[in-house]
Write a protein that holds these residues in place. Sequence first.
Motif, PDB file in Angstrom:
ATOM      1  N   LEU A  67      -4.612   1.498  -8.882  1.00  0.00           N
ATOM      2  CA  LEU A  67      -3.845   2.554  -9.517  1.00  0.00           C
ATOM      3  C   LEU A  67      -2.696   2.946  -8.618  1.00  0.00           C
ATOM      4  N   SER A  68      -1.471   2.897  -9.121  1.00  0.00           N
ATOM      5  CA  SER A  68      -0.317   3.358  -8.357  1.00  0.00           C
ATOM      6  C   SER A  68      -0.095   4.814  -8.696  1.00  0.00           C
ATOM      7  N   CYS A  69      -0.238   5.667  -7.693  1.00  0.00           N
ATOM      8  CA  CYS A  69      -0.340   7.105  -7.974  1.00  0.00           C
ATOM      9  C   CYS A  69       0.745   7.918  -7.277  1.00  0.00           C
ATOM     10  N   SER A  70       1.057   9.035  -7.869  1.00  0.00           N
ATOM     11  CA  SER A  70       1.911  10.037  -7.226  1.00  0.00           C
ATOM     12  C   SER A  70       1.009  11.163  -6.771  1.00  0.00           C
ATOM     13  N   GLY A  71       1.567  12.213  -6.221  1.00  0.00           N
ATOM     14  CA  GLY A  71       0.754  13.332  -5.782  1.00  0.00           C
ATOM     15  C   GLY A  71       0.621  13.332  -4.280  1.00  0.00           C
ATOM     16  N   ASP A  72      -0.615  13.620  -3.803  1.00  0.00           N
ATOM     17  CA  ASP A  72      -0.852  13.735  -2.368  1.00  0.00           C
ATOM     18  C   ASP A  72      -0.615  12.422  -1.639  1.00  0.00           C
ATOM     19  N   HIS A  73      -0.784  11.289  -2.320  1.00  0.00           N
ATOM     20  CA  HIS A  73      -0.660   9.987  -1.676  1.00  0.00           C
ATOM     21  C   HIS A  73       0.422   9.153  -2.364  1.00  0.00           C
ATOM     22  N   ALA A  74       1.571   9.759  -2.529  1.00  0.00           N
ATOM     23  CA  ALA A  74       2.680   9.078  -3.199  1.00  0.00           C
ATOM     24  C   ALA A  74       3.051   7.816  -2.442  1.00  0.00           C
ATOM     25  N   GLY A  75       3.293   6.737  -3.180  1.00  0.00           N
ATOM     26  CA  GLY A  75       3.666   5.474  -2.573  1.00  0.00           C
ATOM     27  C   GLY A  75       2.476   4.597  -2.227  1.00  0.00           C
ATOM     28  N   PHE A  76       1.266   5.106  -2.394  1.00  0.00           N
ATOM     29  CA  PHE A  76       0.058   4.345  -2.122  1.00  0.00           C
ATOM     30  C   PHE A  76      -0.607   3.939  -3.433  1.00  0.00           C
ATOM     31  N   ASN A  77      -1.312   2.830  -3.398  1.00  0.00           N
ATOM     32  CA  ASN A  77      -2.160   2.410  -4.499  1.00  0.00           C
ATOM     33  C   ASN A  77      -3.585   2.838  -4.212  1.00  0.00           C
ATOM     34  N   LYS A  78      -4.380   2.889  -5.272  1.00  0.00           N
ATOM     35  CA  LYS A  78      -5.770   3.302  -5.121  1.00  0.00           C
ATOM     36  C   LYS A  78      -6.684   2.219  -5.662  1.00  0.00           C
ATOM     37  N   ALA A  79      -7.617   1.769  -4.830  1.00  0.00           N
ATOM     38  CA  ALA A  79      -8.592   0.759  -5.248  1.00  0.00           C
ATOM     39  C   ALA A  79      -9.747   1.431  -5.960  1.00  0.00           C
ATOM     40  N   ALA A  80     -10.574   0.620  -6.632  1.00  0.00           N
ATOM     41  CA  ALA A  80     -11.716   1.157  -7.365  1.00  0.00           C
ATOM     42  C   ALA A  80     -12.694   1.868  -6.438  1.00  0.00           C
ATOM     43  N   SER A  81     -12.708   1.493  -5.147  1.00  0.00           N
ATOM     44  CA  SER A  81     -13.593   2.127  -4.169  1.00  0.00           C
ATOM     45  C   SER A  81     -13.139   3.533  -3.802  1.00  0.00           C
ATOM     46  N   TYR A 109      -7.169   4.399  -0.607  1.00  0.00           N
ATOM     47  CA  TYR A 109      -5.717   4.347  -0.812  1.00  0.00           C
ATOM     48  C   TYR A 109      -5.099   3.359   0.171  1.00  0.00           C
ATOM     49  N   PHE A 110      -4.116   2.580  -0.291  1.00  0.00           N
ATOM     50  CA  PHE A 110      -3.523   1.560   0.562  1.00  0.00           C
ATOM     51  C   PHE A 110      -2.070   1.296   0.170  1.00  0.00           C
ATOM     52  N   ARG A 111      -1.344   0.756   1.144  1.00  0.00           N
ATOM     53  CA  ARG A 111       0.037   0.337   0.910  1.00  0.00           C
ATOM     54  C   ARG A 111       0.313  -0.857   1.815  1.00  0.00           C
ATOM     55  N   PHE A 112       0.672  -1.988   1.206  1.00  0.00           N
ATOM     56  CA  PHE A 112       0.964  -3.189   1.974  1.00  0.00           C
ATOM     57  C   PHE A 112       2.432  -3.222   2.374  1.00  0.00           C
ATOM     58  N   ALA A 113       2.697  -3.524   3.642  1.00  0.00           N
ATOM     59  CA  ALA A 113       4.062  -3.768   4.103  1.00  0.00           C
ATOM     60  C   ALA A 113       4.383  -5.257   4.017  1.00  0.00           C
ATOM     61  N   GLU A 114       3.372  -6.079   4.313  1.00  0.00           N
ATOM     62  CA  GLU A 114       3.489  -7.527   4.179  1.00  0.00           C
ATOM     63  C   GLU A 114       2.209  -8.026   3.541  1.00  0.00           C
ATOM     64  N   GLN A 115       2.359  -8.970   2.604  1.00  0.00           N
ATOM     65  CA  GLN A 115       1.183  -9.458   1.897  1.00  0.00           C
ATOM     66  C   GLN A 115       1.349 -10.948   1.608  1.00  0.00           C
ATOM     67  N   SER A 116       0.365 -11.725   2.065  1.00  0.00           N
ATOM     68  CA  SER A 116       0.431 -13.177   1.921  1.00  0.00           C
ATOM     69  C   SER A 116      -0.006 -13.607   0.523  1.00  0.00           C
TER      70      SER A 116
END
Length: 308
Positions: free
Chosen positions: A17-31, A34-41
């Motif tokens: 889930l790509s969310c706004s709010g307290d963690h804007a710019g982070f995605n949220k996994a089902a677990s 919250y995460f945000r990749f700078a580099e991803q292979s």
Amino acid sequence: MRCKVFLAAVIPATILLSCSGDHAGFNKAASGLYFRFAEQSDTGKPVMPGDQVTVSLRMYTKDTVFLETGRDSLLSDQIILEEPVYPGDVYDALMMMKTGDSATFILRGNDLFLTFFRVQDLPPFVNDSADVFMDVRLKSRLPQAEVDKNRAAMTEESNQMLEAMRQSEPARIAEFLAAGQLKATPRPSGLYYIETRHGHGKKVENGSEVTLNYVARLITGKIIETSIREEAIKSGIFDSLFEYTPFTFIMGDKSTVAGWEEGISYMRKGGKAVLVVPSSLAYGEEGLEDLVPPYSPVVYEIEILDVK
């Protein structure tokens, strides 16, 4: 809060889930992580439990960096992954990554410290609702099969070294005695007892309260412990927190190594002796922390001050 749902090809069967709010710019996994990749292979395999990863890692709150590889000597940059302790923990985060990835994760501070690190109380810079940020670059991955292979090779090498030390111990003792021109025949137990001054006072018996001075050293000459302040200073092991006074113990209470008690049992008040104690009567194949290596004889210089 309105969120946009993405299907993540790089993280199978996980809804993000790509969310706004307290963690804007982070995605949220089902677990809940919250995460945000700078580099991803786009290639390679995600890490799995049992794999060993080499990482560059930093953990911090909004105002405090509290863990960082390369800065904290207790924090290794190599981690062997385990099954997650709880959903959204450090292992969960690392298992979203591949070699070459770098990302920032937001962890729940109370769960991280109380459940993952298993500390009794939260540190002062973290409260029940605080977020902990974790920056990670995953440098390399070693699959579990290779980890197991390396571990088996290290175990075999360690066993070979221990066996070599076990077999060489009698020769090392003989070399020590010859170098010091100490003539002694081992007792049936393997102990070498060398009297350097005969005592004329009360004999040490089982149950006696014995007070003595001692110097304990390896056969290499390295002093590991002593009751004598001057000896500690001279040998460079002086510890200001240690009380350098004669040592008192009850003979037979098994509070010391077997070779120590056997050797002292041959002594009287006023006597002095050197005890060359084989590892079988000292610290054996385990050794003693970083003081006595495995299969290492210990030499005690003993002076009996009093026997009651």
